[in-house]
Design an enzyme around this catalytic site. Structure first.
Site, mmCIF file in Angstrom:
data_model
loop_
_atom_site.group_PDB
_atom_site.id
_atom_site.type_symbol
_atom_site.label_atom_id
_atom_site.label_comp_id
_atom_site.label_asym_id
_atom_site.label_seq_id
_atom_site.Cartn_x
_atom_site.Cartn_y
_atom_site.Cartn_z
ATOM 1 C CG HIS A 515 -1.730 1.007 1.592
ATOM 2 N ND1 HIS A 515 -3.178 1.232 1.089
ATOM 3 C CD2 HIS A 515 -1.500 2.206 2.130
ATOM 4 C CE1 HIS A 515 -3.537 2.422 1.485
ATOM 5 N NE2 HIS A 515 -2.520 3.228 1.846
ATOM 6 C CD GLU A 516 1.918 3.481 3.925
ATOM 7 O OE1 GLU A 516 1.956 4.469 2.911
ATOM 8 O OE2 GLU A 516 0.919 3.386 4.748
ATOM 9 C CG HIS A 519 0.015 5.954 -0.779
ATOM 10 N ND1 HIS A 519 -1.140 6.363 -1.134
ATOM 11 C CD2 HIS A 519 -0.269 5.398 0.710
ATOM 12 C CE1 HIS A 519 -2.185 6.468 -0.260
ATOM 13 N NE2 HIS A 519 -1.661 5.808 0.815
ATOM 14 C CD GLU A 576 -4.882 6.398 1.715
ATOM 15 O OE1 GLU A 576 -4.709 5.345 2.015
ATOM 16 O OE2 GLU A 576 -4.060 7.676 2.213
ATOM 17 C CG ASP A 580 -6.651 0.298 0.179
ATOM 18 O OD1 ASP A 580 -5.741 0.247 0.975
ATOM 19 O OD2 ASP A 580 -7.659 0.899 0.763
HETATM 20 ZN ZN LIG Z 1 -2.743 5.159 2.393
#
Ligand SMILES: [Zn+2]
Length: 678
Positions: A515-516, A519, A576, A580
């Site tokens: 997830h990070e 980003h 986000e 995900d």
């Molecule tokens: Zn996030």
């Protein structure tokens, strides 16, 4: 400066978060998986979140002192207990003045010293309230806000210091929209019953604070109504949360002369001088707000401006005062806005403040006790595996040209990984902590934070700095540093356990890492290059394809609803949701390389792949109070937990294969309609 962090404020990490309490189920810890929390009467392909968590949702209750409950909350609760043990030990020992133990111990002791705090009432505020009462015109108001060493810029200026988006090695002072007390602009204009209730409670809250500081109730109410009207006028110029996500539209580099021309009633040179800021170049994220402020200042009665300053000052400090102030603040922000029935225990609030104000002192003691070099090593291996998996996904992408891929891979390889805690701790030697002065301790820490920040203006960026403290149950990606960061607080069960099988670890912390990483390539992150500069490195055709895919994701999440048909905002949550989607895919790819994944050996009756998806879904088991959910839909860039699970899985073929998802199942989409970005 708006340093205050209200209960509902979004962070840029993996979730946002209030305070927490504890739930313990030993069976979870032994198998690393909670079979009893599932609801197997639900078809996995209809609603996987409820299949994995249905019984847990049915049977668990949000504790009275919480706004929500679930994995993040229980881990936070565990971490708070660890923090408490450290703080109590530090508070009871005899430590040399100025030592780490003395500062955090005495800070905690001062916050727990309710006898002194109750006796003082609002005495600590009186000197500053008298100064505010003596202001004669808006120019003095501006000067007062600039001169406040514990809150530079005061109630009406939002400011911070950080890397220039277009010159990421240089720190600049940055002004952003401010002046509002409610979560976002819509709260001032919407006419539905819930919003009207919030506004009425807000007026009552302001009235209560003024009454508590000696104003009669009729006059206090009039002040409150004046403040609401003034904030409403400011709110008109505010951008909505979703519109703050575009880094280009929110970037404006201006000289002081240009800024003066734009906002003629704010004399910026003198304002900056009073703040001790010498620079001639500032960043202004939302100039519209400062234009509105400039035109409102001379036309607003001075007593309204004074009331606004006084209210913000009392509100900003209410939790440091006697119980009538603490309760008034909780009744509005906790009870009304977030639906929390009861205030949490005092030690939790004081421990939270110790982390807020002395985070890297407390953090030093915390990691010494609760974070091992082995855990750091294991985590680094996991991050590297995820990064490798991401690399080969980018290499295989069918929609991206070789040119853009090449630059994307350079960026991916250049990512800095921070794990556990900073290599270099911040210096707090100018913070004075006394055992009997909670209010003064917080002011000293606030003055320190501002001095530390302001010393960076127009100076070189220090990339070793952290934006979270070690005990936090969170993680973040910072595109300006091209880095991903995992505090020690999240590197524990149920996210990560050295004894758990790979399916569990890759579904939990693996997905968080993915997830990070994603980003840094989401709709915002992709606009920054390997050096953290906002610079377009994409071939046009590739950028167009990315945008088309992102729009599919916006549409998918726009169609999800919570409560009574409250729609999610697909634009607000896009970054986000992309993280995900990507995070799940990368974590699963990395898991596929493990021996467990290749073995097909069942544990608890599930195949390795099934166990990966179930572990993933159980980490996101979260229940939230309706009131809090309502606020989050408007301001939180994260989707509600159910859609953080079902949303990505809807687009993921390996999930379909693992649980035999077929046409007719509610989550089913034909493969051509599924969105694959990274
Ligand atoms: Zn996030």
């Amino acid at each position: 400066m708006n340093l205050q962090k209200p209960l509902w404020l979004a962070v840029t990490g993996i979730l946002l978060f209030g305070a927490c309490r504890k739930e313990k189920d030993e069976s979870v810890r032994t198998t690393f998986f909670d079979n009893s929390g599932m609801d197997t009467t639900i078809r996995p392909g209809n609603d996987f979140f409820s299949f994995a968590n249905g019984n847990w949702v049915k049977n668990s209750k949000i504790p009275e002192d919480q706004t929500g409950w679930g994995s993040f909350y229980t881990l936070y609760e565990e971490n708070q207990k660890k923090t408490k043990a450290i703080l109590e030990r530090a508070a009871s020992g005899d430590h040399s003045a100025g030592s780490v133990e003395q500062k955090v111990g005495d800070f905690f002791a001062s916050g727990m010293d309710t006898a002194t705090i109750e006796k003082l009432g609002y005495d600590p505020l009186k000197a500053e309230l008298a100064k505010i009462a003596a202001l004669k015109d808006y120019k003095q108001v501006l000067n007062y806000m600039a001169a406040d060493e514990a809150n530079r810029g005061g109630a009406l200026f939002g400011l911070g210091v950080g890397p220039d988006d277009r010159q990421s090695t240089l720190n600049r002072i940055n002004f952003y929209q401010s002046g509002l007390s409610l979560p976002e602009k819509d709260y001032y204009f919407k006419t539905d019953d819930e919003t009207k209730k919030v506004r009425a409670a807000f007026v009552s809250y302001i009235t209560r604070l003024f009454t508590l500081t000696g104003t009669d109730s009729t006059a206090a109410r009039k002040k409150a109504e004046g403040i609401l009207a003034f904030e409403t006028a400011l709110a008109k110029s505010h951008k909505a949360p979703a519109d703050l996500r575009d880094p280009i539209k929110n970037y404006h580099k201006l000289t002081v002369a240009e800024l003066n021309k734009l906002t003629p009633n704010i004399e910026w040179r003198s304002f900056l001088n009073t703040m001790t800021v010498k620079t001639d170049t500032v960043l202004v994220s939302q100039p519209e707000y400062y234009q509105a402020l400039s035109s409102l200042l001379p036309s607003t009665p001075i007593d309204v401006l004074q009331d606004k300053l006084a209210f913000n000052y009392i509100d900003h400090n209410a939790t440091l005062l006697s119980s009538p102030f603490v309760n008034a603040k909780f009744d509005f922000f906790g009870r009304t806005l977030s639906g929390q029935p009861q205030l949490s225990e005092r030690w939790k609030r004081v421990a939270g403040n110790t982390d807020t104000y002395l985070g890297e002192l407390l953090g030093q003691l915390w990691v010494k006790e609760y974070f091992t070099p082995e855990a750091k090593e294991r985590m680094l291996t996991l991050v590297n595996n995820l990064q490798k998996a991401y690399r080969s996904r980018i290499e295989r992408l069918d929609w991206m040209s070789p040119e853009t891929k090449k630059t994307a891979l350079v960026k991916l390889d250049g990512i800095t990984k921070k794990i556990g805690y900073p290599d270099k701790w911040k210096d707090y030697s100018d913070v004075t902590i006394k055992r009997n002065d909670y209010f003064g301790n917080v002011q000293s820490a606030r003055r320190h934070d501002i001095r530390e920040d302001f010393a960076k203006i127009d100076n070189k960026v220090d990339r070793s700095e952290w934006g979270m403290t070690p005990p936090e149950v969170n993680a973040y990606a910072n595109p300006s540093f091209n880095e991903i960061v995992f505090p020690a607080g999240i590197l524990q069960f149920p996210f990560f356990d050295k004894d758990a099988d790979d399916a569990i670890n890759y579904g939990a912390i693996g997905m968080v890492i993915g997830h990070e990483l994603t980003h840094l390539f989401d709709d915002q992150g992709r606009q920054y290059d390997v050096n953290g500069n906002l610079r377009d490195w994409w071939q046009k055709a590739d950028a167009d394809k990315f945008t088309a895919k992102a729009n599919q994701v916006v549409n998918q999440y726009n169609n999800y609803t919570v409560l009574n048909n409250l729609k999610l905002n697909g634009r607000l949550t896009l970054g986000e949701n992309l993280a995900d989607l990507g995070g799940l895919a990368i974590a699963f790819d990395a898991f596929r390389l493990t021996d467990q994944s290749k073995s097909n050996e069942k544990i608890d009756g599930f195949t390795p792949a099934q166990r990966f998806f179930l572990g993933f879904a159980q980490v996101w088991r979260i229940k939230i109070r309706d009131e809090d959910q309502r606020v989050r839909v408007q301001v939180d860039p994260h989707s509600p937990a159910k859609f953080r699970v079902n949303g990505p899985l809807t687009n993921f073929v390996p999930f379909y294969q693992a649980f035999n998802v077929k046409p007719g199942d509610r989550m089913y989409k034909p493969e051509v309609d599924q969105t694959k970005v990274w």
